[in-house]
Design an enzyme around this catalytic site. Structure first.
Site, PDB file in Angstrom:
ATOM      1  N   HIS A   1      19.342  -6.778  -8.713  1.00  0.00           N
ATOM      2  CA  HIS A   1      17.963  -7.243  -8.457  1.00  0.00           C
ATOM      3  C   HIS A   1      17.900  -7.937  -7.086  1.00  0.00           C
ATOM      4  O   HIS A   1      17.513  -9.100  -6.978  1.00  0.00           O
ATOM      5  CB  HIS A   1      17.499  -8.188  -9.573  1.00  0.00           C
ATOM      6  CG  HIS A   1      16.003  -8.354  -9.613  1.00  0.00           C
ATOM      7  ND1 HIS A   1      15.279  -8.458 -10.765  1.00  0.00           N
ATOM      8  CD2 HIS A   1      15.076  -8.443  -8.614  1.00  0.00           C
ATOM      9  CE1 HIS A   1      13.998  -8.608 -10.493  1.00  0.00           C
ATOM     10  NE2 HIS A   1      13.850  -8.599  -9.176  1.00  0.00           N
TER      11      HIS A   1
ATOM     12  N   ARG B   1      10.724  -2.943 -12.147  1.00  0.00           N
ATOM     13  CA  ARG B   1      11.197  -3.705 -13.309  1.00  0.00           C
ATOM     14  C   ARG B   1      11.968  -2.746 -14.215  1.00  0.00           C
ATOM     15  O   ARG B   1      11.604  -1.556 -14.348  1.00  0.00           O
ATOM     16  CB  ARG B   1      10.026  -4.297 -14.095  1.00  0.00           C
ATOM     17  CG  ARG B   1       9.353  -5.486 -13.404  1.00  0.00           C
ATOM     18  CD  ARG B   1      10.258  -6.723 -13.363  1.00  0.00           C
ATOM     19  NE  ARG B   1       9.613  -7.876 -12.771  1.00  0.00           N
ATOM     20  CZ  ARG B   1       9.728  -8.241 -11.491  1.00  0.00           C
ATOM     21  NH1 ARG B   1      10.462  -7.524 -10.660  1.00  0.00           N
ATOM     22  NH2 ARG B   1       9.139  -9.334 -11.042  1.00  0.00           N
TER      23      ARG B   1
HETATM   24  P1  NDP Z   1       0.930  -4.612  -5.845  1.00  0.00           P
HETATM   25  O1  NDP Z   1       0.172  -5.268  -6.937  1.00  0.00           O
HETATM   26  O2  NDP Z   1       0.539  -4.908  -4.444  1.00  0.00           O
HETATM   27  O3  NDP Z   1       0.845  -3.023  -6.021  1.00  0.00           O
HETATM   28  C1  NDP Z   1       0.930  -2.401  -7.268  1.00  0.00           C
HETATM   29  C2  NDP Z   1       0.600  -0.927  -7.111  1.00  0.00           C
HETATM   30  O4  NDP Z   1       0.785  -0.290  -8.376  1.00  0.00           O
HETATM   31  C3  NDP Z   1      -0.851  -0.686  -6.688  1.00  0.00           C
HETATM   32  O5  NDP Z   1      -0.923   0.394  -5.814  1.00  0.00           O
HETATM   33  C4  NDP Z   1      -1.530  -0.346  -8.039  1.00  0.00           C
HETATM   34  O6  NDP Z   1      -2.667   0.491  -7.908  1.00  0.00           O
HETATM   35  C5  NDP Z   1      -0.405   0.421  -8.720  1.00  0.00           C
HETATM   36  N1  NDP Z   1      -0.622   0.425 -10.162  1.00  0.00           N
HETATM   37  C6  NDP Z   1      -0.668  -0.612 -11.023  1.00  0.00           C
HETATM   38  N2  NDP Z   1      -0.907  -0.207 -12.268  1.00  0.00           N
HETATM   39  C7  NDP Z   1      -1.052   1.140 -12.208  1.00  0.00           C
HETATM   40  C8  NDP Z   1      -1.328   2.135 -13.170  1.00  0.00           C
HETATM   41  N3  NDP Z   1      -1.526   1.840 -14.473  1.00  0.00           N
HETATM   42  N4  NDP Z   1      -1.404   3.409 -12.745  1.00  0.00           N
HETATM   43  C9  NDP Z   1      -1.230   3.725 -11.441  1.00  0.00           C
HETATM   44  N5  NDP Z   1      -0.947   2.815 -10.476  1.00  0.00           N
HETATM   45  C10 NDP Z   1      -0.865   1.539 -10.864  1.00  0.00           C
HETATM   46  O7  NDP Z   1       2.463  -4.969  -6.089  1.00  0.00           O
HETATM   47  P2  NDP Z   1       3.646  -5.031  -5.027  1.00  0.00           P
HETATM   48  O8  NDP Z   1       3.654  -3.775  -4.242  1.00  0.00           O
HETATM   49  O9  NDP Z   1       3.626  -6.309  -4.278  1.00  0.00           O
HETATM   50  O10 NDP Z   1       4.921  -5.111  -6.004  1.00  0.00           O
HETATM   51  C11 NDP Z   1       5.167  -4.102  -6.958  1.00  0.00           C
HETATM   52  C12 NDP Z   1       6.239  -4.566  -7.930  1.00  0.00           C
HETATM   53  O11 NDP Z   1       7.516  -4.606  -7.307  1.00  0.00           O
HETATM   54  C13 NDP Z   1       6.082  -5.992  -8.477  1.00  0.00           C
HETATM   55  O12 NDP Z   1       5.116  -6.056  -9.517  1.00  0.00           O
HETATM   56  C14 NDP Z   1       7.473  -6.311  -8.965  1.00  0.00           C
HETATM   57  O13 NDP Z   1       7.610  -5.945 -10.316  1.00  0.00           O
HETATM   58  C15 NDP Z   1       8.359  -5.433  -8.093  1.00  0.00           C
HETATM   59  N6  NDP Z   1       9.204  -6.234  -7.212  1.00  0.00           N
HETATM   60  C16 NDP Z   1      10.560  -6.083  -7.289  1.00  0.00           C
HETATM   61  C17 NDP Z   1      11.386  -6.782  -6.456  1.00  0.00           C
HETATM   62  C18 NDP Z   1      12.847  -6.574  -6.487  1.00  0.00           C
HETATM   63  O14 NDP Z   1      13.591  -7.305  -5.824  1.00  0.00           O
HETATM   64  N7  NDP Z   1      13.350  -5.584  -7.168  1.00  0.00           N
HETATM   65  C19 NDP Z   1      10.857  -7.729  -5.481  1.00  0.00           C
HETATM   66  C20 NDP Z   1       9.425  -7.792  -5.454  1.00  0.00           C
HETATM   67  C21 NDP Z   1       8.641  -7.074  -6.308  1.00  0.00           C
HETATM   68  P3  NDP Z   1      -3.992  -0.039  -7.162  1.00  0.00           P
HETATM   69  O15 NDP Z   1      -3.609  -0.091  -5.702  1.00  0.00           O
HETATM   70  O16 NDP Z   1      -4.996   0.993  -7.437  1.00  0.00           O
HETATM   71  O17 NDP Z   1      -4.276  -1.392  -7.727  1.00  0.00           O
HETATM   72  C1  OXD Z   2       9.519 -10.292  -7.559  1.00  0.00           C
HETATM   73  C2  OXD Z   2      10.926 -10.059  -7.767  1.00  0.00           C
HETATM   74  O1  OXD Z   2       8.694  -9.839  -8.307  1.00  0.00           O
HETATM   75  O2  OXD Z   2      11.739 -10.767  -7.224  1.00  0.00           O
HETATM   76  O3  OXD Z   2       9.180 -10.935  -6.584  1.00  0.00           O
HETATM   77  O4  OXD Z   2      11.283  -9.144  -8.474  1.00  0.00           O
END
Ligand code: NDP
Ligand code: OXD
Length: 309
Positions: free
Chosen positions: A272, A224
């Site tokens: 994006h 993001r």
């Molecule tokens: P997940 O919820 O599966 O994974 C999030 C990861 O971040 C986990 O490993 C989590 O740790 C870690 N995390 C969260 N908060 C913290 C913190 N405070 N400190 C350290 N680590 C932290 O999400 P996804 O992998 O599915 O997606 C990640 C992000 O990608 C989405 O939230 C979205 O914003 C973005 N996205 C962007 C897209 C694009 O087209 N650009 C498309 C899809 C998603 P833990 O494993 O310990 O919980």
């Molecule tokens: C998502 C994205 O979070 O599209 O899925 O960014």
């Protein structure tokens, strides 16, 4: 699944494609577009819904988000206890792996430099770099981050990962928690952000954290826009500590005309698009989960509102 009602709303106004898809996959259910005053439904499928929808739809058994990131939903007042379910990969992780590997390799192999030379008709070689000098750090080792980490490791780059809770991922040196963030950064030269946007992660790519990275690296933000403090990233690039960036997400989207990222010679921007929501995979996943919930089974991808992701 007879007598179920599903309401759909997306700020992207793509209901012409989603509603027929959901309806075809849920024969017997009624799928309708949410509008103010719409009938109460059992399930909602949404992207960036208005508060009014949540205030009115008081009969929901669950709310499905048509993306992986739920930061927009977390800004709203959600009925306490309402299960919020995000997309769980649904074809996104392979796209993210492609995008990030492309950006890592483009930087490591100096392909921009070659492209520039070729445009000038200049046939010249650069000294090959060692992968060992380009460790890649992935912020976030969730559904997408873990897949990306494994894909990058396939190219023999050293890979570090950082998450909130401890993890063990083959081929990845895992760090966790705030106490290990500086060590994770100091062990990385290329930095990939794949964190959810929460109050804890907002602005994490800032001057202090960038300074911990090995110099001459590259920043890839596919999570993001608000993860990055734009002025700090620009200063780190213009000051030479960071070599450049590949940015897919921005604080304001579309990226406003005149923003310094647009024409910066060391920054690549994309709209994006690193991992798109694939409609048919997503509908199939949502429909399977509605079935599981109707049978009283647990489903993957349930958001923990207290954590914010
Ligand atoms: P997940 O919820 O599966 O994974 C999030 C990861 O971040 C986990 O490993 C989590 O740790 C870690 N995390 C969260 N908060 C913290 C913190 N405070 N400190 C350290 N680590 C932290 O999400 P996804 O992998 O599915 O997606 C990640 C992000 O990608 C989405 O939230 C979205 O914003 C973005 N996205 C962007 C897209 C694009 O087209 N650009 C498309 C899809 C998603 P833990 O494993 O310990 O919980
Ligand atoms: C998502 C994205 O979070 O599209 O899925 O960014």
């Amino acid at each position: 699944m007879t007598s179920l009602r599903v309401v759909y709303y997306s700020a992207d106004q793509d209901e012409d494609r989603w509603i027929p898809g959901l309806q075809a996959a849920l024969p017997g259910a009624e799928v309708l577009l949410w509008e103010p005053g719409a009938s109460l439904a059992d399930y909602a499928v949404v992207w960036k819904p208005p508060q009014q929808m949540l205030d009115e739809q008081i009969g929901l058994k669950a709310l499905f988000n048509t993306g992986a990131g739920v930061d927009a939903l977390m800004q709203l007042r959600l009925p306490p206890g309402l299960p919020v379910i995000r997309l769980d990969d649904a074809g996104m992780s392979v796209q993210m792996a492609e995008y990030v590997c492309h950006a890592v390799i483009r930087h490591f192999r100096e392909l921009d430099g070659y492209e520039h030379d070729m445009a000038l008709g200049k046939w010249s070689f650069r000294k090959p770099r060692s992968r060992l000098d380009y460790p890649v750090g992935i912020l976030g080792l969730g559904v997408l981050g873990e897949r990306v980490a494994k894909a990058v490791a396939q190219f023999d780059f050293p890979v570090n990962g950082w998450s909130r809770s401890p993890k063990a991922v083959e081929g990845v040196q895992c760090f966790h928690g705030d106490a290990q963030l500086a060590d994770f950064l100091a062990a990385s030269r290329i930095l990939v952000c794949l964190l959810p946007l929460t109050p804890e992660t907002e602005g994490i790519v800032n001057a202090t954290n960038l300074a911990h990275l090995r110099s001459g690296g590259h920043i890839i933000n596919v999570a993001r826009g608000a993860h990055v403090v734009d002025a700090d990233l620009l200063a780190a690039i213009d000051g030479g500590h960071v070599a450049g960036a590949t940015l897919d997400v921005f604080r304001v989207e579309p990226l406003p005309q005149g923003h310094p990222y647009w024409n910066h010679p060391k920054i690549t921007v994309t709209p994006h698009t690193s991992a798109r929501t694939l409609r048919s995979e997503s509908i199939a996943q949502i429909v399977l989960k509605i079935g599981a919930l109707e049978r009283g089974e647990a489903v993957a991808g349930r958001v923990d509102a207290a954590r914010g992701y």
